[in-house]
Design an enzyme around this catalytic site. Structure first.
Site, PDB file in Angstrom:
ATOM      1  N   GLY B  15       0.826  -1.203   0.000  1.00  0.00           N
ATOM      2  CA  GLY B  15       0.000   0.000   0.000  1.00  0.00           C
ATOM      3  C   GLY B  15       0.859   1.250   0.000  1.00  0.00           C
ATOM      4  O   GLY B  15       2.092   1.190   0.116  1.00  0.00           O
ATOM      5  N   PHE B  16       0.196   2.374  -0.109  1.00  0.00           N
ATOM      6  CA  PHE B  16       0.897   3.663  -0.113  1.00  0.00           C
ATOM      7  C   PHE B  16       1.729   3.829   1.159  1.00  0.00           C
ATOM      8  O   PHE B  16       2.959   3.994   1.107  1.00  0.00           O
ATOM      9  CB  PHE B  16      -0.157   4.769  -0.269  1.00  0.00           C
ATOM     10  N   ASP B  36       0.825  -8.832   1.268  1.00  0.00           N
ATOM     11  CA  ASP B  36      -0.224  -8.054   0.603  1.00  0.00           C
ATOM     12  C   ASP B  36      -0.947  -8.991  -0.372  1.00  0.00           C
ATOM     13  O   ASP B  36      -0.376  -9.983  -0.834  1.00  0.00           O
ATOM     14  CB  ASP B  36       0.370  -6.857  -0.166  1.00  0.00           C
ATOM     15  N   ASP B  61      -3.890 -13.119   1.405  1.00  0.00           N
ATOM     16  CA  ASP B  61      -5.005 -12.365   1.965  1.00  0.00           C
ATOM     17  C   ASP B  61      -4.992 -12.605   3.475  1.00  0.00           C
ATOM     18  O   ASP B  61      -5.327 -13.699   3.930  1.00  0.00           O
ATOM     19  CB  ASP B  61      -6.310 -12.868   1.345  1.00  0.00           C
ATOM     20  N   TYR B 156     -15.826   0.486   6.486  1.00  0.00           N
ATOM     21  CA  TYR B 156     -14.452   0.859   6.866  1.00  0.00           C
ATOM     22  C   TYR B 156     -14.399   1.334   8.316  1.00  0.00           C
ATOM     23  O   TYR B 156     -13.612   0.834   9.116  1.00  0.00           O
ATOM     24  CB  TYR B 156     -13.938   1.955   5.934  1.00  0.00           C
ATOM     25  N   LYS B 160     -12.595  -0.711  11.504  1.00  0.00           N
ATOM     26  CA  LYS B 160     -11.444  -0.195  12.247  1.00  0.00           C
ATOM     27  C   LYS B 160     -11.765  -0.067  13.743  1.00  0.00           C
ATOM     28  O   LYS B 160     -10.897  -0.291  14.586  1.00  0.00           O
ATOM     29  CB  LYS B 160     -11.002   1.150  11.674  1.00  0.00           C
ATOM     30  N   TYR B 170      -7.076  -8.566  23.034  1.00  0.00           N
ATOM     31  CA  TYR B 170      -5.875  -9.421  23.082  1.00  0.00           C
ATOM     32  C   TYR B 170      -4.858  -8.873  24.085  1.00  0.00           C
ATOM     33  O   TYR B 170      -4.137  -9.639  24.722  1.00  0.00           O
ATOM     34  CB  TYR B 170      -5.244  -9.566  21.688  1.00  0.00           C
ATOM     35  N   THR B 186      -3.216  11.563   4.964  1.00  0.00           N
ATOM     36  CA  THR B 186      -1.786  11.490   4.654  1.00  0.00           C
ATOM     37  C   THR B 186      -1.624  11.528   3.139  1.00  0.00           C
ATOM     38  O   THR B 186      -2.459  10.991   2.418  1.00  0.00           O
ATOM     39  CB  THR B 186      -1.205  10.174   5.217  1.00  0.00           C
ATOM     40  N   ARG B 197      -9.160  10.980  -3.531  1.00  0.00           N
ATOM     41  CA  ARG B 197      -9.236  12.090  -2.587  1.00  0.00           C
ATOM     42  C   ARG B 197      -8.559  13.327  -3.155  1.00  0.00           C
ATOM     43  O   ARG B 197      -7.941  13.282  -4.227  1.00  0.00           O
ATOM     44  CB  ARG B 197      -8.652  11.658  -1.249  1.00  0.00           C
TER      45      ARG B 197
END
Lengths: 339, 339
Positions: B15-16, B36, B61, B156, B160, B170, B186, B197
């Site tokens: 990812g970025f 990834d 995955d 999403y 999260k 945990y 970011t 975006r």
């Protein structure tokens, strides 16, 4: 019964609410396939229906999967999947935080996949806990809630919020006919005596002949619905034909508020008017007042609670008395179908 | 480098943000095992490190499991597990809502189990989206957020929040040394051009020679941090010895606010001062203002963002220009380790 007989898979069938829902669905002429792993459900609640010709039981952890295949039990495809499995009282879910999180995520997803495979509607038992410590009173379904995402209660609250989110994702993305109820405080026979909440605590103390403990001055209020009122609402939503409105969350709870002191007084009156009521300091994280706005349930389902507090508590106390009298006669297990 | 070389497993390495974190960790002398599945990450970000002797890659995955075993790759047990895998921009997570929910639940749990098995700390990449549409400005970590549990963004946001809840479970229940960062907006090189975006949209428009689109009057503000500032904060929290304070969520974001019009003007200036800026109506669900309160990061980590908007945008534009010039030279795949 005017509706046709259906085949309904119910996760959490051995729980307090699950057992009442099973009883009602069987009485309505349906076939019920109960699933439970007894992490918080009770084998005695399965045993209640052991001899019923239309009841089947699968002992399984729905977080690992739901081992039901069309073809089992005479080949029925499912007409409904009802996902009620989860620890629900704070002592239980804090004992099993990871299992509680998993049954909200993996368990809900397995129920959704099963419903999707059978072309059946999925009804999710969500909770007023998605409102957390609400800043809006009473709470309508449009209220987004006020939940600590990583506090001690988050293993339950966030699991149920996630369960709603994935339920809506399956509806939007896969077209599953989903329904979501948000259950407010509920009481009645077959609650676990160690449930840890006010009704069972007070009844237990009274039946033990001890004083009833009220925290603080007892003027804090609670709204409790009797379990058969809840079951009426569940069945009404389940029976509704698919239409846009049925997919939105529906509050099911009793908006009548009583003080804790009133609870204690009714229970004392029902069990032994001579018992003392004592007061102890209010715990730090106690009273989170919640009260449902049931406008939507009334409009959509024509539903309102009908059992008043005195009647509901009387029935509950009678059942607790009976259980206390004959604990050893309840079977601890019943034969379990492999799938 | 003063710290010892470590073996670090990073989910979402392609990812970025994952790619910048990989670059930094390798530069610091660590071994990085990237994981990834390219659902939103890019093979080109794996290819960047293909020749680095301390980089390994597993295509998997993480919602299905993380196929890393101590003994693979020379026998290292892991010193850190960093869980960054997830689609993160609205167009991506709304294309993959169920995968996004799963990587928050099952994916986070697999990362926690792996960390637990290795006795390694787990660092979770959470997000400012847990604050939803905030009613408190700026947002401190103690703010519980304002999230719609079943809206279009819930796949999403709730994933999260659940990821945080299970991470804390945990920690409390299994004693895993967990850390949680909440990443605010970011930007930087290697963002996907189709990220959707404002920064990538404006740069893409400018590089294409078209006018820059600003919604509304452009006076709405955003806070954006440059990616290397974020990486500095992540590494600082990762390197902190275990102590009570490190387990609490830590905001990482740049509190400097700029108007959207300022973004557009800086980008225009960097690319072509002659470009037009046009205005279009503000979309209904647009501007959700968010601004981090970084008091905790400053106190705990001594961290503050240091890259100003002009510098960060200049570096980003340079990279986008380079990519636009040589798209075909980037390999699309690299050899993949089975485990």
């Amino acid at each position: 019964m005017t509706t046709a007989s259906k085949t309904i898979l119910l996760t959490g069938s051995a729980g307090f609410i699950g057992s009442h829902l099973t009883e009602r669905l069987l009485a309505d002429g349906h076939t019920v396939i109960g699933v439970d792993n007894y992490i918080s459900g009770q084998p005695a609640n399965t045993a209640l229906f052991a001899d019923h010709p239309n009841f089947r039981f699968i002992r399984a952890d729905v977080s690992e999967g739901i081992p039901y295949k069309a073809g089992a039990f005479g080949g029925q495809t499912l007409d409904h999947v009802l996902h009620f499995a989860s620890p629900a009282s704070p002592p239980h879910y804090q004992q099993f935080p990871i299992e509680t999180l998993m049954v909200g995520a993996q368990g809900t997803q397995h129920a959704l996949e099963l419903a999707h495979a059978h072309g059946a509607p999925l009804l999710l038992a969500s909770t007023s806990e998605v409102y957390g410590d609400p800043q809006v009173h009473p709470q309508p379904e449009s209220y987004w809630g006020h939940v600590n995402p990583n506090g001690l209660r988050s293993c339950y609250d966030e699991a149920k919020r996630y369960a709603e989110a994935i339920t809506f994702a399956y509806h939007r993305h896969h077209g599953v006919d989903t329904r979501v109820i948000r259950i407010f405080n509920t009481y009645g026979p077959r609650m676990r005596p160690d449930d840890g909440r006010v009704v069972t605590n007070l009844i237990g103390q009274a039946l033990a002949g001890g004083p009833l403990t009220v925290y603080g001055d007892g003027q804090q209020t609670r709204s409790f619905q009797y379990v058969t009122d809840l079951v009426d609402g569940i069945v009404a939503l389940m029976d509704l034909p698919e239409a846009a409105a049925v997919h939105d969350p529906v509050n099911l709870g009793n908006p009548d508020e009583y003080t804790i002191l009133q609870f204690a007084q009714v229970i004392r009156e029902l069990i032994d008017p001579g018992l003392a009521i004592i007061h102890e300091p209010l715990p730090a994280d106690d009273p989170r007042q919640r009260k449902p706005d049931i406008t939507r349930a009334r409009a959509l389902l024509g539903w309102v609670p009908t059992v008043d507090l005195h009647t509901g508590l009387r029935r509950t106390v009678e059942e607790f008395r009976r259980q206390a009298a004959v604990p050893a006669t309840l079977p601890q297990q019943m034969p379990v179908a492999a799938e």
